[in-house]
Write an enzyme that holds these catalytic residues in place. Sequence first.
Site, PDB file in Angstrom:
ATOM      1  N   PHE A 241       2.201 -15.702  14.219  1.00  0.00           N
ATOM      2  CA  PHE A 241       1.708 -13.980  14.894  1.00  0.00           C
ATOM      3  C   PHE A 241       2.740 -13.919  15.908  1.00  0.00           C
ATOM      4  O   PHE A 241       2.243 -13.214  16.542  1.00  0.00           O
ATOM      5  CB  PHE A 241       0.516 -14.620  15.335  1.00  0.00           C
ATOM      6  CG  PHE A 241      -0.473 -15.705  14.339  1.00  0.00           C
ATOM      7  CD1 PHE A 241      -0.210 -15.409  12.818  1.00  0.00           C
ATOM      8  CD2 PHE A 241      -0.982 -16.694  15.172  1.00  0.00           C
ATOM      9  CE1 PHE A 241      -1.308 -16.059  12.100  1.00  0.00           C
ATOM     10  CE2 PHE A 241      -1.481 -17.802  14.166  1.00  0.00           C
ATOM     11  CZ  PHE A 241      -1.310 -17.634  12.771  1.00  0.00           C
ATOM     12  N   GLY A 468       3.094 -17.379   6.923  1.00  0.00           N
ATOM     13  CA  GLY A 468       1.712 -17.289   6.032  1.00  0.00           C
ATOM     14  C   GLY A 468       1.108 -16.093   5.344  1.00  0.00           C
ATOM     15  O   GLY A 468       0.384 -16.621   4.285  1.00  0.00           O
ATOM     16  N   ARG A 626       1.843   0.354  -1.570  1.00  0.00           N
ATOM     17  CA  ARG A 626       2.156  -0.527  -2.814  1.00  0.00           C
ATOM     18  C   ARG A 626       1.061  -2.391  -2.802  1.00  0.00           C
ATOM     19  O   ARG A 626       1.605  -2.428  -1.258  1.00  0.00           O
ATOM     20  CB  ARG A 626       3.243  -0.347  -3.550  1.00  0.00           C
ATOM     21  CG  ARG A 626       2.856  -1.124  -5.232  1.00  0.00           C
ATOM     22  CD  ARG A 626       3.968  -1.085  -5.553  1.00  0.00           C
ATOM     23  NE  ARG A 626       3.851  -1.191  -7.449  1.00  0.00           N
ATOM     24  CZ  ARG A 626       5.172  -2.189  -7.693  1.00  0.00           C
ATOM     25  NH1 ARG A 626       5.717  -2.293  -6.840  1.00  0.00           N
ATOM     26  NH2 ARG A 626       5.013  -2.660  -9.373  1.00  0.00           N
ATOM     27  N   ASN A 629       0.459  -8.450  -3.793  1.00  0.00           N
ATOM     28  CA  ASN A 629      -0.423  -9.627  -4.763  1.00  0.00           C
ATOM     29  C   ASN A 629      -1.643  -9.393  -3.700  1.00  0.00           C
ATOM     30  O   ASN A 629      -1.813  -9.698  -2.580  1.00  0.00           O
ATOM     31  CB  ASN A 629       0.558 -10.555  -4.024  1.00  0.00           C
ATOM     32  CG  ASN A 629      -0.796 -11.684  -4.627  1.00  0.00           C
ATOM     33  OD1 ASN A 629      -1.739 -11.808  -4.650  1.00  0.00           O
ATOM     34  ND2 ASN A 629       0.579 -13.259  -5.355  1.00  0.00           N
ATOM     35  N   LYS A 631      -4.675 -10.943  -4.397  1.00  0.00           N
ATOM     36  CA  LYS A 631      -4.999 -12.074  -3.912  1.00  0.00           C
ATOM     37  C   LYS A 631      -5.010 -12.573  -2.496  1.00  0.00           C
ATOM     38  O   LYS A 631      -5.642 -12.951  -1.525  1.00  0.00           O
ATOM     39  CB  LYS A 631      -5.016 -13.107  -5.153  1.00  0.00           C
ATOM     40  CG  LYS A 631      -5.698 -14.531  -4.356  1.00  0.00           C
ATOM     41  CD  LYS A 631      -5.485 -15.011  -4.922  1.00  0.00           C
ATOM     42  CE  LYS A 631      -6.331 -16.152  -5.534  1.00  0.00           C
ATOM     43  NZ  LYS A 631      -5.251 -17.356  -6.835  1.00  0.00           N
ATOM     44  N   GLN A 636      -4.811 -12.057   4.070  1.00  0.00           N
ATOM     45  CA  GLN A 636      -4.340 -11.640   5.205  1.00  0.00           C
ATOM     46  C   GLN A 636      -5.546 -10.524   5.832  1.00  0.00           C
ATOM     47  O   GLN A 636      -5.885 -10.421   6.578  1.00  0.00           O
ATOM     48  CB  GLN A 636      -3.522 -10.585   4.587  1.00  0.00           C
ATOM     49  CG  GLN A 636      -1.573 -11.253   5.195  1.00  0.00           C
ATOM     50  CD  GLN A 636      -0.489 -10.891   5.185  1.00  0.00           C
ATOM     51  OE1 GLN A 636      -0.091 -10.410   4.494  1.00  0.00           O
ATOM     52  NE2 GLN A 636      -0.274 -10.175   6.304  1.00  0.00           N
ATOM     53  N   LYS A 699       4.208  -0.407   2.589  1.00  0.00           N
ATOM     54  CA  LYS A 699       3.939  -0.256   3.533  1.00  0.00           C
ATOM     55  C   LYS A 699       4.075  -1.594   4.551  1.00  0.00           C
ATOM     56  O   LYS A 699       5.130  -1.391   5.955  1.00  0.00           O
ATOM     57  CB  LYS A 699       3.448   0.403   3.963  1.00  0.00           C
ATOM     58  CG  LYS A 699       3.855   2.518   2.886  1.00  0.00           C
ATOM     59  CD  LYS A 699       2.617   3.377   3.687  1.00  0.00           C
ATOM     60  CE  LYS A 699       1.120   3.584   3.492  1.00  0.00           C
ATOM     61  NZ  LYS A 699       0.810   4.590   4.211  1.00  0.00           N
ATOM     62  N   GLY A 700       3.605  -2.039   4.138  1.00  0.00           N
ATOM     63  CA  GLY A 700       3.572  -3.739   4.918  1.00  0.00           C
ATOM     64  C   GLY A 700       1.979  -4.102   5.638  1.00  0.00           C
ATOM     65  O   GLY A 700       1.123  -2.822   5.890  1.00  0.00           O
ATOM     66  N   GLU A 703      -0.512  -7.002  10.463  1.00  0.00           N
ATOM     67  CA  GLU A 703      -0.407  -6.372  11.795  1.00  0.00           C
ATOM     68  C   GLU A 703      -2.226  -5.449  11.248  1.00  0.00           C
ATOM     69  O   GLU A 703      -3.089  -4.920  12.432  1.00  0.00           O
ATOM     70  CB  GLU A 703       0.428  -5.087  12.561  1.00  0.00           C
ATOM     71  CG  GLU A 703       1.648  -6.280  12.012  1.00  0.00           C
ATOM     72  CD  GLU A 703       2.624  -6.784  13.116  1.00  0.00           C
ATOM     73  OE1 GLU A 703       4.007  -6.730  12.840  1.00  0.00           O
ATOM     74  OE2 GLU A 703       1.695  -7.196  14.048  1.00  0.00           O
TER      75      GLU A 703
HETATM   76 MO1  MOS Z   1       4.358  -9.842  14.355  1.00  0.00          MO
HETATM   77  S1  MOS Z   1       3.286 -10.013  16.606  1.00  0.00           S
HETATM   78  O1  MOS Z   1       5.496  -9.086  14.644  1.00  0.00           O
HETATM   79  O2  MOS Z   1       4.838 -11.701  14.532  1.00  0.00           O
END
Ligand code: MOS
Length: 743
Positions: A241, A468, A626, A629, A631, A636, A699-700, A703
């Site tokens: 994290f 993870g 997009r 996955n 699941k 997450q 995009k990601g 966080e």
């Molecule tokens: Mo994250 S706080 O960029 O591992």
Amino acid sequence: MTVVGSPVSRVDGPAKVTGAAIYAAEFDLPDLAHAAIVQARVPSGRIAAIHTAAAEAAPGVLAVMTHETTRRLPWRPRDPRPGVDPKAGERLHVLQGDEILFDGQPVALVVAESEEEARAAADMVRVDYAPTAAHLRFDPAYARAPSEATAKAGRPGETSRGDPEGAFAAAEVSVDVSYAQPREHHAAIEPHATIASWEDGRLTLYDKSQWVDNVRAEIAHVFGMEEGDIRVISPFVGGAFGSGLRTWPHVTLAALAAETVGRPVRLALTRRALFTNTGFRPHTESRVRLSATREGRLTAILHEATGQTSSYEEYAETTLTPARQVYACENVATRYRLIDMAVNTPSPMRGPGAVTGELFLETAMDELAHALGMDPLDLRLANFAEADPDSGKPWSSKALRACYEQAAARFGWAERPRTPEAKRDGRTVAGSGMATAFYPAHRSKASASVALYANGGAMVQAATSDMGPGTYTALSQVAADALGLPLEQVRVEIGDSAMPRAPAHGGSITMATLGNSVADACASLLDALHALASEGPDAPLRGVARADVALADGALVAGERRVPVTELLRAHGRESVLAEGGSQPGREAQDYESAAFGAVFAEVRVDPELGSVRVHRIVGGYDVGRVVNPKLARSQCIGGMVQGIGMALTEEAIWDERLGRVMNANLSDYLVPVCADVGELEAFFVESDDRIFNPLGVKGLAEVALCGVSAAIANAVFDATGLRIRTMPITPERIVTAQAARG
Ligand code: MOS
């Protein structure tokens, strides 16, 4: 049906549940010795004397290392890594002098045959301190502007657009509120650990890391070595994290210890040491001023925040980015300040900056909605930012409006109970709250390799990490589609600095960065296979253009013709074909702003007499581009929601400002949510398939899943009780105290 987009299970799941996955502390090297840290028990001063005789005579002890016995290391100059290493100051030079900069700082290291012997002997080391005065209080009187370097790296001390003060002063409706978020810790299950092993002047480090390349660069800098003489191995990470983005002092200690005793040495941090020998989310206090017209159009946003940093390094966060980018508003001012304290240096943690900023901004938006007598969701919609309000650039994609609408519908926002009678259920009172989630999306430069073997299997390699989120799985999916192979025939190997270079596994950039690199490597592999199949007189695809060839079911396919890869390689006497590829941001990074978005709705049940808050349910709708996955993506998001419950209700490092010490440096007093704290969680996606941002369209995630959650919960607590708890976390004590103050 593509593999990308399918809810396949983790490819590394069986290895993890059977214990076959090896973590940093578990590598079984012959002749392994063990190290234990002696931590300073004053926050500031000098070591007047250090007594090691008893420890040296203790059973099993191989060495006791102090600043008096440890060789001076070169600490070669090094460019800081953007976004990760502090922009000013110098890292802790561990065991290089007698100065104490924070409570918990390593002042000695004991190396012994066993971990138990090392720890027992470490307890025998006695230190006489000459303490000095230090900043131990989070006192705004000490606040200072960040350095020029920090501002250049995207954390400006001050920004302003329009006439925020004038607009605020002239406003019809306004709020002026202050909040505090405490120091928080990553609290991953796997402790940081390093095994160091020297052989002929070359160093191998088995380390818990989100960025093996950065560990190699940092240790090369500390020891004055060539990067090529260092290898860093980190195949599995048990949660990090953000704590694994930097190379903390214990890595240097492990390497020094192994050098000193001439054997491989393992140094695993204790839970207590993790609180001061790795970073943390800095204590941050904030003032937010918002003003609006009677109709709820924002006329001014003024957001100030002050964060803590250490006395030796400057760490600043992007706390104020959301104030500048989330809502359409012409008049915006932000002001960031730092307080130097006798603490170790903070670091990125779970949505650094934005998560903190959105706690403040989204709670203030709720306060403004209340002042306007307006529905909090309507207030967000009235100030929807069609383009980035700060740069004026278009978003590469933004499905936030659909996130608001669909999440509100699934939650039943319009039908939420509003009267005291409808909210009451026995002892408890229900409350509902919402918040916007926003996290800037970036991608970086990375490379990857892929090999296709005569047996039909493929192997992808890149020096990234998987703490993870499922990087092993998602990269396998990308390669499977690109190579026309079933998932089972793709193997992904990561977490080794000997592999093709990758940036930090952080900032939610991994899929947008590595996903495209792996796809590119696979395209290069197809080029190589096409060349093998089409060149030469007997070539089975002689004369067929590259564009007309595809890989499917382990064969090169061109129209009716089909050449199994296995046969092709055999015909050329090859065991395998290897290709490299890479990707990096292009012009789109200048022309567009990219971000992940979400809408979070929470329902709490508060027992007003006990002050206890239970999160009954959370619904989050997300636009993360997009979804590779569904699941793992849902998993997450649910993880982010649980962390948000922690931020809102339980997590807080208790700082004793007389001792300068974290008093709850353990997992029985530093409270992360357990299953019993978690209500019903629902996460869903509004896919935007952002091909402007990158070819894969992602995009990601990571966080954005934590963004807005703590604010939505705090807003729900207000809806239930009418109490604004502006100091996090919202503990029973704070509710009962606020209740009593209200009378
Ligand atoms: Mo994250 S706080 O960029 O591992």
